[in-house]
Design a protein around this motif. Sequence first.
Motif, short mmCIF file in Angstrom:
data_model
loop_
_atom_site.label_atom_id
_atom_site.label_comp_id
_atom_site.label_asym_id
_atom_site.label_seq_id
_atom_site.Cartn_x
_atom_site.Cartn_y
_atom_site.Cartn_z
N ASP A 1 87.61 -27.68 35.19
CA ASP A 1 86.44 -26.82 34.99
C ASP A 1 85.65 -26.83 36.31
OD1 ASP A 1 86.88 -26.42 32.18
OD2 ASP A 1 86.15 -28.46 31.87
N LEU A 2 85.38 -25.65 36.82
CA LEU A 2 84.65 -25.59 38.09
C LEU A 2 83.89 -24.29 38.15
CD1 LEU A 2 84.24 -26.97 40.94
CD2 LEU A 2 86.07 -25.46 41.75
N GLN A 3 82.64 -24.37 38.56
CA GLN A 3 81.83 -23.16 38.70
C GLN A 3 81.40 -23.02 40.15
OE1 GLN A 3 78.97 -22.35 35.61
NE2 GLN A 3 77.47 -21.67 37.12
N VAL A 4 81.54 -21.80 40.66
CA VAL A 4 81.11 -21.50 42.03
C VAL A 4 80.04 -20.42 41.93
CG1 VAL A 4 81.81 -20.80 44.34
CG2 VAL A 4 83.46 -21.96 42.84
N THR B 1 78.60 -22.66 48.77
CA THR B 1 79.83 -23.22 49.32
C THR B 1 80.21 -24.46 48.52
OG1 THR B 1 79.39 -22.40 51.55
CG2 THR B 1 80.89 -24.28 51.36
N VAL B 2 81.42 -24.43 47.97
CA VAL B 2 81.96 -25.58 47.24
C VAL B 2 83.09 -26.17 48.07
CG1 VAL B 2 83.21 -26.32 45.18
CG2 VAL B 2 81.33 -24.68 44.97
N CYS B 3 83.04 -27.45 48.36
CA CYS B 3 84.13 -28.12 49.06
C CYS B 3 84.95 -28.93 48.06
CB CYS B 3 83.62 -29.03 50.17
SG CYS B 3 83.09 -28.11 51.65
N ASP C 1 77.22 -26.92 49.20
CA ASP C 1 76.19 -27.04 48.18
C ASP C 1 76.67 -27.97 47.07
OD1 ASP C 1 74.20 -24.91 49.05
OD2 ASP C 1 76.08 -23.80 49.05
N HIS C 2 78.01 -28.04 46.93
CA HIS C 2 78.59 -28.78 45.82
C HIS C 2 79.94 -29.31 46.32
CE1 HIS C 2 78.91 -29.53 41.46
NE2 HIS C 2 80.20 -29.29 41.59
N VAL C 3 80.24 -30.55 45.99
CA VAL C 3 81.51 -31.16 46.38
C VAL C 3 82.23 -31.61 45.11
CG1 VAL C 3 82.63 -33.03 47.65
CG2 VAL C 3 80.59 -31.95 48.59
N ALA C 4 83.53 -31.26 45.02
CA ALA C 4 84.32 -31.71 43.87
C ALA C 4 85.48 -32.55 44.39
CB ALA C 4 84.84 -30.52 43.07
N LEU D 1 89.03 -34.14 43.64
CA LEU D 1 90.21 -34.06 42.76
C LEU D 1 91.05 -35.30 42.90
CD1 LEU D 1 89.68 -30.83 43.04
CD2 LEU D 1 92.07 -30.72 42.34
N ASP D 2 91.54 -35.77 41.77
CA ASP D 2 92.47 -36.88 41.77
C ASP D 2 93.50 -36.61 40.68
OD1 ASP D 2 93.26 -39.55 42.70
OD2 ASP D 2 92.69 -40.17 40.67
N ASP D 3 94.75 -36.53 41.07
CA ASP D 3 95.84 -36.35 40.11
C ASP D 3 95.57 -35.21 39.12
OD1 ASP D 3 98.29 -36.84 38.97
OD2 ASP D 3 97.56 -38.47 37.68
N GLY D 4 95.15 -34.05 39.65
CA GLY D 4 95.03 -32.85 38.83
C GLY D 4 93.77 -32.74 38.00
N LEU D 5 92.82 -33.64 38.25
CA LEU D 5 91.53 -33.57 37.54
C LEU D 5 90.39 -33.69 38.53
CD1 LEU D 5 92.04 -35.93 34.46
CD2 LEU D 5 91.68 -33.44 34.39
N ILE D 6 89.26 -33.04 38.22
CA ILE D 6 88.04 -33.30 38.98
C ILE D 6 87.41 -34.54 38.38
CG2 ILE D 6 85.73 -32.47 39.55
CD1 ILE D 6 86.87 -29.63 39.61
N VAL D 7 87.47 -35.64 39.12
CA VAL D 7 86.96 -36.88 38.54
C VAL D 7 85.50 -37.11 38.89
CG1 VAL D 7 89.17 -38.05 38.34
CG2 VAL D 7 87.86 -38.29 40.43
N GLU D 8 85.01 -36.40 39.91
CA GLU D 8 83.59 -36.56 40.25
C GLU D 8 83.15 -35.33 41.03
OE1 GLU D 8 82.86 -40.62 41.33
OE2 GLU D 8 80.83 -40.14 42.00
N GLU D 9 81.94 -34.85 40.78
CA GLU D 9 81.43 -33.71 41.53
C GLU D 9 79.93 -33.75 41.55
OE1 GLU D 9 82.02 -29.81 39.66
OE2 GLU D 9 82.55 -30.84 37.82
N GLY D 10 79.37 -33.05 42.52
CA GLY D 10 77.91 -33.02 42.62
C GLY D 10 77.48 -32.62 44.00
#
Length: 251
Positions: free
Chosen positions: A32-35, A40-42, A215-218, A220-229
């Motif tokens: 799940d990811l919103q832009v 700018t999302v990295c 503005d936002h960093v996500a 990814l680890d093994d096919g999941l976003i494990v942390e973002e903000g």
Amino acid sequence: MSLETPTQQTPAVAVTGLTKKFGEHTVLRGIDLQVDRGKTVCLIGASGSGKSTLLRCMNLLEQPTSGTVLLDGLDITGRDVDIDAVRSHVGMVFQQFNLFPHMSVLRNLTLALRKVRKLSKEQAEDVALARLAEVGLSAYVKHRPGQLSGGQQQRVAIARSLAMEPRVMLFDEPTSALDPELVKGVLDIMRQLAAKDMTMVVVTHEMGFAREVADHVAFLDDGLIVEEGPPASVFDSPRSDRLRAFLSQVL
Ligand code: ADP
Ligand code: MG
């Protein structure tokens, strides 16, 4: 294709429950990811974590296995979507530039403007020359890509994407193939785009750039976003062991 008129309420890109399998291999496991528009999302993460696949699902270079991708509110994973139209609204810049080697820099830009946007030769050249000026390459319009440095070639690739007036720009490790002294010129162009409120999703190993521009960093680890903000919290106060381990290797 009828994209909704962009509004502040509708995110530029909304990815929901996205999965991708290659055969038996599940590469994305529910993203799940919103832009938001103008942001700018990295995307950061180790090699093989699924960053490129996620990006490629956003312009249908890969078809998601399940889940949805909304572009300005339009479900581009729907059945009756015109893939070429989607791609003309989503610019993509690759690590390896992907310019046409046998064409001049100018023709690399005018080709899609004429074929996809149906501009006249003169109109297409006007747009192309303006975009090449913005990336500092007016002096190279007649050169072939092979006569340019890697950094210049990547700036041509960025100008070529921008010429199509995309809703969103996707960058997949745009500086990873460059000699170190050429990285800054490309990052500077991207910084300017962010400052002009281009909507961008950037896969990068340039943590300094991500911290400064995103503005936002996500992560990814093994096919999941494990942390973002926001970058400050992701980089300075990582919560998960996986992110802490990743940052200890790259910072
Ligand atoms: P990243 O960009 O984070 O390095 P990728 O999205 O390129 O990760 O790849 C994630 C995983 O998916 C890797 O294990 C890779 O081998 C696999 N993969 C990527 N593309 C394909 C493909 N076309 N066919 C099979 N496996 C693929
Ligand atoms: Mg990749």
